[in-house]
Design an enzyme around this catalytic site. Structure first.
Site, PDB file in Angstrom:
ATOM      1  N   LYS A   1      36.847  -8.713  30.789  1.00 11.12           N
ATOM      2  CA  LYS A   1      37.223  -9.492  29.567  1.00 11.12           C
ATOM      3  C   LYS A   1      38.428  -8.808  28.768  1.00 11.12           C
ATOM      4  O   LYS A   1      38.753  -7.930  28.978  1.00 11.12           O
ATOM      5  CB  LYS A   1      35.985  -9.401  28.477  1.00 11.12           C
ATOM      6  CG  LYS A   1      35.710  -8.102  28.133  1.00 11.12           C
ATOM      7  CD  LYS A   1      34.410  -8.001  27.146  1.00 11.12           C
ATOM      8  CE  LYS A   1      33.695  -6.753  26.613  1.00 11.12           C
ATOM      9  NZ  LYS A   1      32.775  -6.891  25.965  1.00 11.12           N
TER      10      LYS A   1
ATOM     11  N   ARG B   1      22.920 -10.224  17.821  1.00 10.99           N
ATOM     12  CA  ARG B   1      24.181 -10.797  18.121  1.00 10.99           C
ATOM     13  C   ARG B   1      24.058 -11.934  19.135  1.00 10.99           C
ATOM     14  O   ARG B   1      23.406 -13.066  18.858  1.00 10.99           O
ATOM     15  CB  ARG B   1      25.282  -9.837  18.617  1.00 10.99           C
ATOM     16  CG  ARG B   1      25.569  -8.585  17.967  1.00 10.99           C
ATOM     17  CD  ARG B   1      26.843  -7.898  18.678  1.00 10.99           C
ATOM     18  NE  ARG B   1      26.666  -7.790  20.011  1.00 10.99           N
ATOM     19  CZ  ARG B   1      27.701  -7.314  21.113  1.00 10.99           C
ATOM     20  NH1 ARG B   1      28.678  -6.790  20.418  1.00 10.99           N
ATOM     21  NH2 ARG B   1      27.489  -7.184  22.254  1.00 10.99           N
TER      22      ARG B   1
ATOM     23  N   TYR C   1      57.760   4.852   4.415  1.00 12.72           N
ATOM     24  CA  TYR C   1      57.376   4.101   3.263  1.00 12.72           C
ATOM     25  C   TYR C   1      56.418   5.198   2.270  1.00 12.72           C
ATOM     26  O   TYR C   1      55.713   5.939   2.727  1.00 12.72           O
ATOM     27  CB  TYR C   1      56.397   3.108   3.625  1.00 12.72           C
ATOM     28  CG  TYR C   1      57.084   1.780   4.113  1.00 12.72           C
ATOM     29  CD1 TYR C   1      58.294   0.937   3.340  1.00 12.72           C
ATOM     30  CD2 TYR C   1      56.927   1.483   5.346  1.00 12.72           C
ATOM     31  CE1 TYR C   1      58.843   0.039   3.770  1.00 12.72           C
ATOM     32  CE2 TYR C   1      57.639   0.415   6.057  1.00 12.72           C
ATOM     33  CZ  TYR C   1      58.545  -0.227   5.217  1.00 12.72           C
ATOM     34  OH  TYR C   1      59.317  -1.348   5.656  1.00 12.72           O
TER      35      TYR C   1
ATOM     36  N   MET D   1      55.368  -1.017  11.092  1.00 16.85           N
ATOM     37  CA  MET D   1      55.334  -2.163  11.995  1.00 16.85           C
ATOM     38  C   MET D   1      56.273  -1.894  13.580  1.00 16.85           C
ATOM     39  O   MET D   1      55.538  -2.231  14.472  1.00 16.85           O
ATOM     40  CB  MET D   1      55.681  -3.506  11.342  1.00 16.85           C
ATOM     41  CG  MET D   1      55.541  -4.715  12.459  1.00 16.85           C
ATOM     42  SD  MET D   1      56.184  -6.247  11.747  1.00 16.85           S
ATOM     43  CE  MET D   1      54.987  -6.331  10.425  1.00 16.85           C
TER      44      MET D   1
END
Length: 405
Positions: free
Chosen positions: A62, A160, A288, A336
């Site tokens: 998966k 779940r 930043y 990013m």
């Protein structure tokens, strides 16, 4: 003759209608981050799991094979001891079939209105966790005049996916009626353990007991499932009582052992070249919010990858990379698209390669290190590598496989 600007505009307008020479000349070079997948590691890990149990191994591929390439992982696992494949959505299973894989495939997480027709036509088994899911499969199979192979899914303690225990006997009876009509064949019963990473946790005993009850309830309803499966990677390594007929192994194939009991071989290595290197003086602020300030004269190297490429921003201020055989800290915020590495007095040349993570053989950080720095799990790191990263696969050679124990 066209000017340079006109030539560029013409190439843009023409798009794919370029001659072969232009295509060769304008092939992009790989100048960014590179992810290498070692299929030899996946082969060796699969062999280990095949040796650990008398049960069959279902290779769970998966999420694109946990970020390693579903088709490549599937083929490698099947060639090294796995006998079937597991996915979540039907689309993942269809892609395996389209790649030519004919081994049994089970899909176990689908909405009621999923593409059941494709699953039945492609010979993909479906997990059924509720009466509405069962009715959807029955309806489609009847319309196609075919028989769907299903695994009834019991919730063994995670709240779940899977049938609530109170609804389980009714689900089993309905499935038996559907078997008699020829629309389904119940080939399996499945569950999942929520605490298998910690073998001594009492919830594992609860899960085993509930699963045994669920199998007996299915048999009492007249079902004869040939396949019982409860164990995933951790339980396969730590609790033989959970193995039954099939063990579902996913993370373990790519080198992740949540139980921390076995030395598996990580299959993923991430590298990136330095875009630039600069010498800065004491007091220079980085990134930043200026979360890091140089205390002395130092060299800073810029790597062209960031949280859009899978480096978790939460690892800012803690993460490291390997440069010229030494670990160097990432300083400032992980952005990013870029990160800054403090190189000290070692001036690295632009274009030199930093290893972001790998198996750890040369002292480089591992996926486990990055997970620790980001306060997450290894699964999130390997499945989060972004599409901008160039992917390369190293084939598994039988003579080169590393023996694991």
């Amino acid at each position: 003759m066209n000017t340079p600007t006109e030539s560029a505009a013409l190439r843009f307008a023409q798009g794919p209608r370029m001659n072969a020479l232009t295509l060769v000349q304008e092939q992009p070079r790989e100048t960014g981050a590179r992810l290498e997948i070692d299929l030899g590691a996946i082969a060796a890990n699969t062999q280990l799991f095949a040796r650990r149990s008398s049960a069959d191994v279902m290779a769970v591929v998966k999420a694109d094979g946990f970020g390693h390439g579903a088709v490549d992982v599937a083929r490698t696992a099947l060639a090294n001891g796995a006998s079937s494949l597991g996915v979540t959505g039907i689309e993942e299973g269809v892609r395996l079939r389209e790649a030519g894989l004919r081994a049994p495939v089970l899909s176990w997480l689908n909405p009621v209105d999923a593409d059941v027709e494709s699953a039945i036509r492609q010979g993909i088994d479906l997990a059924v966790p509720s009466r509405p899911h069962l009715e959807a499969v029955i309806t489609q199979a009847a319309a196609m005049r075919m028989t769907a192979q299903i695994h009834l899914h019991l919730d063994t303690g995670m709240a779940r996916d899977g049938s609530e225990p109170s609804a389980w006997p009714g689900l089993c009876r309905a499935a038996r009626l559907a078997e008699r009509s020829g629309t389904v064949q119940v080939v399996g019963v499945m569950g999942h353990l929520g605490c298998a990473d910690h073998p001594s946790d009492p919830c594992n005993a609860t899960g085993r007991t509930r699963f045994a009850w669920g199998v007996e309830a299915a048999r009492s309803a007249g079902l004869r499932p040939a396949i019982r499966h409860l164990a995933a990677t951790s339980a396969t390594l730590t609790d033989p009582r959970t193995h039954h007929d099939v063990c579902r192994v996913g993370a373990g194939l790519v080198g992740i052992d949540p139980s921390r009991t076995v030395a598996l071989r990580p299959a993923m290595t991430l590298t990136a070249p330095f875009v630039s290197v600069r010498r800065v003086r004491a007091g220079t602020n980085v990134g930043y919010a200026h979360t890091w300030t140089a205390r002395a004269v130092t060299h800073l190297g810029l790597l062209p990858l960031g949280y859009a490429d899978g480096l978790p921003r939460a690892a800012s201020g803690r993460a490291e990379v390997l440069v010229r055989g030494r670990r160097r800290p990432i300083v400032g915020r992980i952005s990013m698209d870029q990160v800054v590495v403090a190189l000290g007095d070692n001036r690295v040349e632009p274009g030199e390669i930093a290893t972001v993570f790998g198996p750890g053989d040369a002292g480089e950080p591992t996926v486990a290190d990055w997970a620790s720095w980001a306060d997450t799990i290894e699964h999130e790191i390997v499945t989060g590598i972004g599409s901008r990263v160039h992917r390369h696969t190293r084939a598994a050679h039988a003579g080169a496989l590393r023996s694991l124990s």
